[in-house]
Design a protein around this motif. Structure first.
Motif, short mmCIF file in Angstrom:
data_model
loop_
_atom_site.label_atom_id
_atom_site.label_comp_id
_atom_site.label_asym_id
_atom_site.label_seq_id
_atom_site.Cartn_x
_atom_site.Cartn_y
_atom_site.Cartn_z
N UNK A 1 36.35 48.83 33.15
CA UNK A 1 36.24 47.46 33.67
C UNK A 1 35.77 47.47 35.11
N UNK A 2 36.32 48.34 35.93
CA UNK A 2 35.88 48.45 37.33
C UNK A 2 34.40 48.78 37.41
N UNK A 3 33.97 49.70 36.55
CA UNK A 3 32.56 50.08 36.54
C UNK A 3 31.69 48.89 36.12
N UNK A 4 32.13 48.17 35.09
CA UNK A 4 31.37 47.00 34.63
C UNK A 4 31.28 45.94 35.70
N UNK A 5 32.40 45.66 36.36
CA UNK A 5 32.40 44.65 37.41
C UNK A 5 31.54 45.07 38.60
N UNK A 6 31.62 46.33 38.99
CA UNK A 6 30.83 46.77 40.13
C UNK A 6 29.34 46.76 39.79
N UNK A 7 28.98 47.11 38.57
CA UNK A 7 27.59 47.05 38.14
C UNK A 7 27.10 45.61 38.13
N UNK A 8 27.92 44.71 37.62
CA UNK A 8 27.57 43.28 37.57
C UNK A 8 27.42 42.73 38.99
N UNK A 9 28.33 43.09 39.87
CA UNK A 9 28.25 42.60 41.26
C UNK A 9 27.01 43.15 41.96
N UNK A 10 26.68 44.41 41.68
CA UNK A 10 25.49 45.01 42.27
C UNK A 10 24.23 44.30 41.80
N UNK A 11 24.18 43.95 40.52
CA UNK A 11 23.02 43.24 39.97
C UNK A 11 22.89 41.84 40.57
N UNK A 12 24.02 41.16 40.80
CA UNK A 12 24.00 39.84 41.42
C UNK A 12 23.50 39.92 42.87
N UNK A 13 23.87 40.99 43.57
CA UNK A 13 23.44 41.17 44.96
C UNK A 13 21.92 41.35 45.05
N UNK A 14 21.33 41.95 44.01
CA UNK A 14 19.90 42.18 44.01
C UNK A 14 19.11 40.91 43.76
N UNK A 15 19.73 39.91 43.13
CA UNK A 15 19.04 38.66 42.80
C UNK A 15 18.97 37.76 43.94
#
Length: 105
Positions: A91-105
């Motif tokens: 879950x931590x990995x999924x959330x951090x990946x999702x947050x990283x993708x949002x930061x790129x947008x």
């Protein structure tokens, strides 16, 4: 860890529940465990009973039912803990990946 002599299925609902589970239900739970968790549990049990190289020693372990139940109970609790931590890590990995993708947008 805990004293198996103090455990009684009538006093411990988890113990009673586990004792009433069919073997196939427990097998399904065991199959859902990742190889990493199985490796950690295996290492934990080997450390608990001692590990000598079998090519140099003829190892035989003798115990009674209560002590074996304690060992198995400890392994089960370790397994449940590790499974929860593995889920949390995913879950931590999924959330951090999702947050990283949002930061790129």
């Amino acid at each position: 860890m805990f004293d198996i002599h103090e455990l009684n299925a009538s006093d411990n609902t988890l113990l009673a529940y586990l004792q009433n589970q069919p073997p196939d239900a427990l097998a399904k739970v065991a199959q859902s465990v990742s190889p990493e968790v199985k490796q950690i549990i295996s290492q934990n049990i080997q450390n608990l009973v001692g590990m000598l190289p079998p090519q140099h020693f003829n190892i035989s372990i003798t115990t009674d039912r209560e002590n074996l139940a304690g060992l198995l109970g400890s392994a089960m609790m370790t397994g449940y803990f590790l499974k929860q931590m593995e889920t949390r890590m995913q879950l931590d990995h999924s959330f951090s990946t999702h947050a990283h993708l949002e930061d790129e947008v």
